[in-house]
Design an enzyme around this catalytic site. Structure first.
Site, PDB file in Angstrom:
ATOM      1  N   LYS A 141       0.834  -1.271   0.037  1.00  0.00           N
ATOM      2  CA  LYS A 141       0.030   0.094  -0.095  1.00  0.00           C
ATOM      3  C   LYS A 141       0.988   1.230   0.089  1.00  0.00           C
ATOM      4  CE  LYS A 141      -2.726  -2.982  -0.009  1.00  0.00           C
ATOM      5  NZ  LYS A 141      -3.029  -3.577  -1.363  1.00  0.00           N
ATOM      6  N   GLU A 183      -3.373   7.404   8.517  1.00  0.00           N
ATOM      7  CA  GLU A 183      -4.306   8.169   7.491  1.00  0.00           C
ATOM      8  C   GLU A 183      -5.376   8.648   8.314  1.00  0.00           C
ATOM      9  OE1 GLU A 183      -6.093   5.486   4.600  1.00  0.00           O
ATOM     10  OE2 GLU A 183      -4.255   5.601   3.227  1.00  0.00           O
ATOM     11  N   HIS A 225     -16.037  -6.008   5.227  1.00  0.00           N
ATOM     12  CA  HIS A 225     -15.245  -6.056   3.838  1.00  0.00           C
ATOM     13  C   HIS A 225     -15.812  -7.120   3.145  1.00  0.00           C
ATOM     14  CE1 HIS A 225     -13.120  -3.081   6.200  1.00  0.00           C
ATOM     15  NE2 HIS A 225     -12.699  -3.980   7.145  1.00  0.00           N
ATOM     16  N   ARG A 249      -6.428  -7.641 -10.576  1.00  0.00           N
ATOM     17  CA  ARG A 249      -7.181  -8.921 -10.812  1.00  0.00           C
ATOM     18  C   ARG A 249      -8.696  -8.511 -11.658  1.00  0.00           C
ATOM     19  NH1 ARG A 249      -8.484  -8.563  -5.433  1.00  0.00           N
ATOM     20  NH2 ARG A 249     -10.629  -8.496  -5.087  1.00  0.00           N
TER      21      ARG A 249
HETATM   22  C1  MV4 Z   1     -10.208   3.705   5.201  1.00  0.00           C
HETATM   23  C2  MV4 Z   1     -11.601   3.975   5.907  1.00  0.00           C
HETATM   24  C3  MV4 Z   1     -11.615   5.178   6.358  1.00  0.00           C
HETATM   25  N1  MV4 Z   1     -10.693   6.051   6.476  1.00  0.00           N
HETATM   26  N2  MV4 Z   1      -9.393   4.589   5.126  1.00  0.00           N
HETATM   27  C4  MV4 Z   1     -11.413  -1.061   4.276  1.00  0.00           C
HETATM   28  C5  MV4 Z   1     -11.036  -1.658   3.182  1.00  0.00           C
HETATM   29  C6  MV4 Z   1      -9.709  -1.232   2.742  1.00  0.00           C
HETATM   30  N3  MV4 Z   1      -9.437  -1.213   1.194  1.00  0.00           N
HETATM   31  C7  MV4 Z   1      -9.604   0.299   3.368  1.00  0.00           C
HETATM   32  N4  MV4 Z   1     -10.785   0.460   4.061  1.00  0.00           N
HETATM   33  C8  MV4 Z   1     -10.860   1.524   4.645  1.00  0.00           C
HETATM   34  N5  MV4 Z   1     -10.164   2.440   4.476  1.00  0.00           N
HETATM   35  C9  MV4 Z   1      -9.461   5.736   5.704  1.00  0.00           C
HETATM   36  N6  MV4 Z   1      -8.360   6.645   5.718  1.00  0.00           N
HETATM   37  C10 MV4 Z   1     -12.211   2.966   5.803  1.00  0.00           C
HETATM   38  C11 MV4 Z   1     -12.144   1.665   5.286  1.00  0.00           C
HETATM   39  C12 MV4 Z   1     -13.417   0.859   5.280  1.00  0.00           C
HETATM   40  C13 MV4 Z   1     -14.050   0.702   4.107  1.00  0.00           C
HETATM   41  C14 MV4 Z   1     -13.637   0.988   2.821  1.00  0.00           C
HETATM   42  C15 MV4 Z   1     -14.205   0.432   2.000  1.00  0.00           C
HETATM   43  C16 MV4 Z   1     -15.385  -0.217   1.936  1.00  0.00           C
HETATM   44  C17 MV4 Z   1     -15.972  -0.966   2.869  1.00  0.00           C
HETATM   45  C18 MV4 Z   1     -15.164  -0.225   4.079  1.00  0.00           C
HETATM   46  C19 MV4 Z   1     -15.707  -0.584   5.410  1.00  0.00           C
HETATM   47  C20 MV4 Z   1     -14.812  -0.475   6.652  1.00  0.00           C
HETATM   48  C21 MV4 Z   1     -13.927   0.597   6.450  1.00  0.00           C
END
Ligand code: MV4
Length: 497
Positions: A118, A202, A237, A294
């Site tokens: 990441k 973040e 997720h 993917r």
């Molecule tokens: C985040 C966030 C809030 N703030 N980053 C979850 C999966 C991963 N790809 C990154 N994710 C998140 N990153 C910041 N700075 C909240 C999530 C997140 C989330 C993101 C997309 C779809 C569903 C989610 C469920 C919980 C948290």
């Protein structure tokens, strides 16, 4: 340009069949691989040839790089498609395929590796003007410096593992007092889970919407996007409902995000199918999160609104052909929604409910697509992901697609195990979903098993009423089941025919 003549699909279930269908239409032969648990699986029967690769656990079969490459060599396949999951984002696999003189139908091992980190991904895209969530761009080494950054961006903050992704290895820190403790935990978790303790911070976006862009790159440096998918309806997720287009993007926002997504692809010299994940805050400001290298489970909604076959496109690109259209040739046509039908019990914390598909009848009709890998009478194996099917509905408008999805769910007949169909119906009927006013907390905010019970009781009641007015054999069965087990049978004997 290298013509592919035979593809080995290093996967199982619906995605293996999905890939083979497109290959067959292109006149390409197909090879399936299968574990002991999949001897009678549909993907094995569908393929032109099939190779046994080992015991049921995926670690001893579908994840065995050498067994899969040997199978390709033995059958004379000239390319391997990894599907999703399993080895699809494993750079060692991509490299091993190429080293064996075969074509990997996917991105370069380098791009997979870069996006797997990441931090490396953020560093690469930052130079291409892609918006990032405020925070650190390097792994945290010093706690005092990290605290300064946290104070600067403002609490709550999120600690993420560089080697994580898909929500793994994330920790919310509410205030400076708990910073050190959470940091220590995050580092030790990341070390034990990924063998890499690098973490970064973040700003925590508290009610994000998850919008991802489908991109395609070719081996000539062209990158385009195929618009977005809205994937905010997820549970821990795991996506539950996906749709395209998103109901909250304006033309302008879509253009800006699409441009950013293309830049992410350019930043890593991407070719093949990829997905650029963004989150949007409540201002609808967007930030790049990560890239999935993917073909994704939810790719059909993009196919439905663009009219393109993404697997054929992947194959053409792997052969070295340039992308056969320009960005400006693409347009969104209608609206598509996908639900994932899992063998899980929503009334019981979504515990997998594997077993036999006693009845299995798919919904049909205009605008309905079912991508699955099972037939009536088959067992859902215990060893793998319990997804039974993807149900995709396409219509002119979002409202019409929702109505079509409701009909399709009602007409889907699955007995023998519990599924997430009723849960998806709950989503389709919910005001927050229908209005488009929802975020990634939809499920935790609105879902409790009791909402299913309500549906169930209604249906049992209706069943009882119908039975008093009709008396053929079929409805008698409905009556018995409805009376004896009204709660758990709510979706097994739907009478909305
Ligand atoms: C985040 C966030 C809030 N703030 N980053 C979850 C999966 C991963 N790809 C990154 N994710 C998140 N990153 C910041 N700075 C909240 C999530 C997140 C989330 C993101 C997309 C779809 C569903 C989610 C469920 C919980 C948290």
């Amino acid at each position: 340009m290298t013509k592919i003549t035979k593809i080995l699909v290093a996967n199982r279930g619906e995605i293996a069949i999905r890939v083979m269908r497109s290959a067959r239409e292109l006149g390409i032969l197909t090879v399936a691989v299968f574990s002991e648990a999949d001897r009678n699986a549909l993907h094995v029967r569908y393929a032109d040839e099939a190779v046994f690769i080992g015991p049921p656990p995926s670690s001893e079969s579908y994840l065995k790089i050498d067994k899969i490459i040997t199978a390709a060599q033995k059958t004379g396949a000239d390319a391997i498609h990894p599907g999703y999951g399993f080895l699809s984002e494993n750079e060692d696999f991509a490299q091993a395929v190429e080293d064996a003189g075969l074509i990997f139908i996917g991105p370069s091992a380098k791009a997979i590796e870069l996006m797997g980190s990441k931090l490396a991904a953020k560093a690469a895209v930052a130079e291409f003007n892609v918006p990032l969530v405020p925070g650190t761009a390097e792994p945290i080494k010093e706690i005092t410096k990290a605290k300064q950054v946290a104070r600067h961006v403002g609490y709550p903050i999120l600690i993420k593992a560089s080697a994580g992704g898909g929500g793994k290895g994330m920790r919310v820190v509410e205030n400076e007092e708990s910073f050190e403790e959470q940091m220590d935990r995050a580092v030790s978790e990341a070390t034990s889970a990924f063998g890499d303790g690098s973490v970064f911070i973040e700003k925590y976006i508290t009610k994000p919407r998850h919008i991802e862009f489908q991109i395609f790159g070719d081996k000539h440096g062209n990158v385009v996007h195929l618009f977005e998918r809205e994937c905010s309806i997820q549970r821990r997720h795991q996506k539950v409902v996906e749709e395209a287009p998103s109901s909250i993007l304006t033309e302008e926002k879509r253009r800006l995000m699409g441009e950013a997504a293309v830049n992410v692809g350019k930043a890593c010299g991407y070719y093949g199918a990829g997905t650029v994940e963004f989150i949007l805050d409540d201002n609808l400001d967007f930030y790049f999160l990560e890239m999935n290298t993917r073909l994704q489970v939810e790719h059909p909604v993009t196919e439905e609104i663009t009219g393109l076959d993404l697997v054929k496109l992947q194959i053409k690109i792997a052969e070295g052909e340039p992308i056969p259209f320009k960005q400006e040739d693409l347009k969104i046509n209608g609206h598509a929604i996908e639900i994932r039908v899992y063998a899980e019990d929503p009334a019981n914390n979504f515990l997998p409910d594997i077993g036999t598909l006693k009845t299995y009848k798919r919904p049909q009709g205009h605008g309905i697509r079912v991508d699955d890998g099972f037939e009536q009478g088959m067992d859902i194996p215990f060893y793998y992901d319990p997804m039974i099917a993807k149900l995709i509905c396409k219509a002119d408008t979002r409202e019409a697609a929702i109505e079509k999805m409701k009909r399709a769910i009602n007409e889907y007949e699955i007995t023998g195990l519990e599924t997430t169909l009723g849960f998806c119906k709950f989503v389709m009927e919910h005001e927050a979903f229908r209005s488009g006013n929802f975020d990634t907390r939809f499920v935790e905010n609105y879902f409790t098993p009791s909402v299913l019970q309500a549906t169930c009781e209604d249906e049992a009641m209706i069943a009882a009423i119908v039975v008093t007015h009709l008396s053929n054999d079929k409805t008698m069965q409905v009556k018995e089941t409805a009376h004896h087990k009204p709660v758990s049978q709510w979706k097994k004997n739907r009478i909305t025919r």
